[in-house]
Structures are given as C-alpha cells and as structure tokens.
Design a protein around this motif. Sequence first.
Motif, PDB file in Angstrom:
ATOM      1  N   GLY A 181      -7.940   0.686  -0.161  1.00 27.48           N
ATOM      2  CA  GLY A 181      -7.219   1.368  -1.246  1.00 27.48           C
ATOM      3  C   GLY A 181      -5.832   1.799  -0.832  1.00 27.48           C
ATOM      4  O   GLY A 181      -4.865   1.672  -1.604  1.00 27.48           O
ATOM      5  N   ASN A 182      -5.722   2.313   0.370  1.00 23.50           N
ATOM      6  CA  ASN A 182      -4.439   2.743   0.929  1.00 23.50           C
ATOM      7  C   ASN A 182      -3.453   1.572   0.962  1.00 23.50           C
ATOM      8  O   ASN A 182      -2.300   1.685   0.507  1.00 23.50           O
ATOM      9  N   ARG A 196     -13.030   2.483   1.791  1.00 27.07           N
ATOM     10  CA  ARG A 196     -12.543   2.157   0.443  1.00 27.07           C
ATOM     11  C   ARG A 196     -11.239   2.885   0.132  1.00 27.07           C
ATOM     12  O   ARG A 196     -10.319   2.300  -0.437  1.00 27.07           O
ATOM     13  N   LEU A 197     -11.173   4.155   0.489  1.00 32.40           N
ATOM     14  CA  LEU A 197     -10.019   4.973   0.123  1.00 32.40           C
ATOM     15  C   LEU A 197      -8.827   4.780   1.058  1.00 32.40           C
ATOM     16  O   LEU A 197      -7.699   4.555   0.611  1.00 32.40           O
ATOM     17  N   SER A 222      -7.909   6.675  -5.550  1.00 27.75           N
ATOM     18  CA  SER A 222      -7.335   5.730  -4.595  1.00 27.75           C
ATOM     19  C   SER A 222      -5.914   5.294  -4.946  1.00 27.75           C
ATOM     20  O   SER A 222      -5.037   5.281  -4.088  1.00 27.75           O
ATOM     21  N   GLN A 223      -5.665   4.954  -6.208  1.00 26.03           N
ATOM     22  CA  GLN A 223      -4.372   4.378  -6.576  1.00 26.03           C
ATOM     23  C   GLN A 223      -3.410   5.365  -7.250  1.00 26.03           C
ATOM     24  O   GLN A 223      -2.259   5.016  -7.504  1.00 26.03           O
ATOM     25  N   ASN A 257     -12.666   6.594  -9.186  1.00 25.93           N
ATOM     26  CA  ASN A 257     -12.342   6.598  -7.758  1.00 25.93           C
ATOM     27  C   ASN A 257     -11.187   5.663  -7.431  1.00 25.93           C
ATOM     28  O   ASN A 257     -10.332   5.977  -6.608  1.00 25.93           O
ATOM     29  N   THR A 258     -11.164   4.499  -8.074  1.00 30.32           N
ATOM     30  CA  THR A 258     -10.151   3.489  -7.767  1.00 30.32           C
ATOM     31  C   THR A 258      -8.807   3.801  -8.429  1.00 30.32           C
ATOM     32  O   THR A 258      -7.811   4.060  -7.767  1.00 30.32           O
TER      33      THR A 258
END
Length: 509
Positions: A376-377, A371-372, A413-414, A408-409
């Motif tokens: 997400g990357n 996810r990350l 992540s962002q 988290n997002t």
Amino acid sequence: MSKTLRLILGDQLNSKHSWFTKTDSSVTYLMMEVRQETDYVRHHIQKVVAFFLAMRTFADQLKKEGHQVLYFNLNDPENKQDFDKQISLLVEKENYTRFEYQHPDEYRLDQQLKNLGQALSIETQAVDSEHFLTSREFLKDFFKGKKTYLMETFYREMRKKYDILMEGKEPLTGQWNYDHDNRQALKDKKLLKKPLIHPKNVQEIVQMIEKSGVRTMGKLDEVNFPWPVSREESLELLDHFCEKLLPNFGAYQDALTTWDPYLFHSRLSFSMNSKLVSPLEVVKKVEEYWQDHQNQISIAQVEGFIRQIIGWREYMRGIYWAKMPEFAEMNFFDHDRKLPEWFWTGKTKMNCLKESIGQSLDLAYAHHIQRLMVTGNFALLAGIHPDEVDQWYLGIYIDAIEWVEITNTRGMSQFADGGIVGTKPYVSSANYIKKQGNYCDHCAYDSKEKVGEKACPFNSLYWHFYARNREKLEKNPRIGMMYRTWDKMGNKQEILDQAEAYLANIEDL
C-alpha cells in the motif's frame, strides 16, 4: 399454501442465526455458486475455492439438521449464474409466496437485492445477519454532528458496551491502548510456532472452476488446501491462536520477516468474514483465555488483538455504510498511474515487495503491515489510481470483501478519502521497513541511499510524494515536520529527479 425462499450468500455462513433455530418444511434455503460473484473482480484461486468449499460444507450441515436446501454448483446446467435471474425463475416456477434474505455486507449486493425485492410479485423481507456488534447506522449516528470520526473513541465505546477488558466503567489497568508496546521486530526464530492447517483435497473444485473459464490469480496446493471452511475448524484455529500464538501476538503483530508468513497472527479473518464464527465469541474466548493465563500472557498482547476486531474491523464497516457509494469514487490526490505488472507476478528487485507480493500470490494472505506499509505504501508513493489498488486487494486476499477491503485500501492505505479513515497518509521511507524486520537484507537496493543507482526507491518516492502534494498536505498538523525537514535538505532536485526516473521505469524496479 405459504412457501418461503431464503437466500444465503457465500459470506453468510452463520449457523447460529435465528433462521436455523427450528426446521420448517415450508422454507427452502437457496445457495448458489455464481459467475456474477466470481467475475466482478479477478480473485485468487484460493479465495474462490475457500468460499465454495465453505458454502458446500454449510449447506451439508443444514441438510443434516433437517433444513431444505437448494444448492447450485457453478457448473450446474440449471444455474443462471446471477441472483436476479435465478431467484425470479424459482419464484415463478416453484410458486414461492415469500422471499427473504439477510442484509448483504456489500453495497452492490444490497442495492441488487433491494431492487429484486421490489421487482418480485411476492412479499419480500430483509433481516439482520446477526453477526456484527453494531448496526450499519451505528457509527454514523455515534459521530453525528462531529466533523471527523475517531476510531479510538469508537473502540472505547465498544469496550464499555460489551464489557471487554473493563473494570466497571474504566479499562483494566487504567490503560485503554497498548499500541506502543506492539511494534517490535522479530529477532528470535525460536519463538515461531508451526501453523495449524486443515488439509483438504480440492482438485475437483479447482477443475470445475478452471473448466468453467473463471479467471483467477495465485497458486494453491490442490491436495493440501489449508484454510478452515467450517465452524468446527475455525474454532480449532481459535483455540490454537490462544494456546500457541497469543503470548507473542501483540509484540510482533507489526513485524516483517522472511522467516514465516503468519508469525503470531490468528488467520481467522476468512472464518469471521464468512461468518463461520462471530467477532464477539472470538474476542470473549481470547479475553477468557488471557484471564486464566495472566502469568504467561501480558495484557498488551490481548488488547492489540481485541482492538483489531471490535475496534478496527467494526469501525471500518461503520465507515463503509456511512460513506458508500461515494467512498468508492474518492481520489483525493487525483492519482492515475496503473499498477505495475509485477504486482501480479512478484517479480521485482525490491525485496520487501517481492516478499509481500510473492507471499500473497502463494497464500492469498498477508498481514496488515505488509498490506499497509509495503504494498500500500508503494502504491501511494507511486501515485497508483485507487481503483487499481482496490481491485488488486479485493481479488488477492482470501478475507477480502468490499466492506472491509475498500475502507482499508482506499481509506487507510491510499488516503484517497482525504482523511475520513486516517488523520494522515500512511507513507514511509525505507527506514520504517528496515526497522520492522529483515526485508532489506539481501535487497538489490540500499535502504540508506536516497539517490544513485542502488538507492531504495522508497526513499526518493517518499519525498517526491510530499513535494508534489504540498498544497494538499502542508496544513495537516501531523505532517508539518516533514515539510520543515524537506525545506532544509540541500539536494532536493536530485531526489526529485531520482524519483521521476524510477516512476518513468516503474516496470523495471
């Protein structure tokens, strides 16, 4: 005569809640499958099924214990598909004198139920969900007067407060954190274990969802639905994790491999996020199991797991309640690109994204590094609008509820929050992904190349990200080295042109 209506939301399936310690004929528990919740974002079909099935199982359990339960299926003709309408109607029709609910974990529902409570003509009370280790306000108060929040400081406080992996006031072995031991790529297939599943036939629920016109995404096996939907099944999964997966969990928790989707991850996040099991009982069970098996399991495996739950999970909830609703609007980089269509199909030539997205669509599951550092990357490097990213993550994963998803997002992540959750953007070139496993094998792109027809998009997009955001990032002490490296590179324009070409043709990557 006093009559109480108590609302139980789909993520409040806590059988250990004090509400249920005794039966009371004047109390009715209300549970509802509503379009309000199925439609605010497009969810994975497995997510909708899991919540409905877990809710029905929980309602049946309450009934067996002697509690009065009013349950509305999605297709019930009496179902108003909205909490406000249904509760207002019931209060009026059935002459309830009191309405009670547990504090919701999502800001939108918290506001909705507060407003409803004020609009109703009867007494209303909100109580704690009795699930988390901290109150909503704890993190904000804990860091009061500080410019920045730091997860490690919070995590250590939780360890001390609940006496987890502690020896008096000091951590066992004198070391708090084993993160550096937990980044290995998996090289040996023989270490993998068969996942424990709880197969169920869910054809009837799927037909109801489809017939009702609920838009979903992803796939499922209707006759072998694998997820735990009861406390008993969740505790079995916890036992399985301790006995089979914990010995290798920490070492390989960041691994990326096509060999197995679950690796040594517990798959307990849905059970915890729906409150079938509590974080403290999970952590205590894992600690206890490790204490009895120290000759087979190193402390690094256990600490990595415990940090995710009492550190990261609890910390993210604290951030959510400290920063909402403004957090949901943050867009530090002013990103505005749409998510590529292949995020909904998995049809991309980039093997790491094809694997991670395909797995997510098939299983409603991906671990934190997929996810990350993969999906997400890419979204961050490509400049995707955080709203687009939020909606995708919130919909596709079985464990995604906004309090844990958005922090988290949009945060981790962002980096759309500008550094509230993380101290720097979590971006990488293809090198990191290659190092973590076998995703780069057999890919249409070359992980070593920055420019050219076969160059991995992650490489040029990585430098393009830093170049276009120099003004915002250059003074970050954790990033200075990247700009020194960039300044020494001789083919900067060629790399930027490559990235621009990829962005212009993002749907074809």
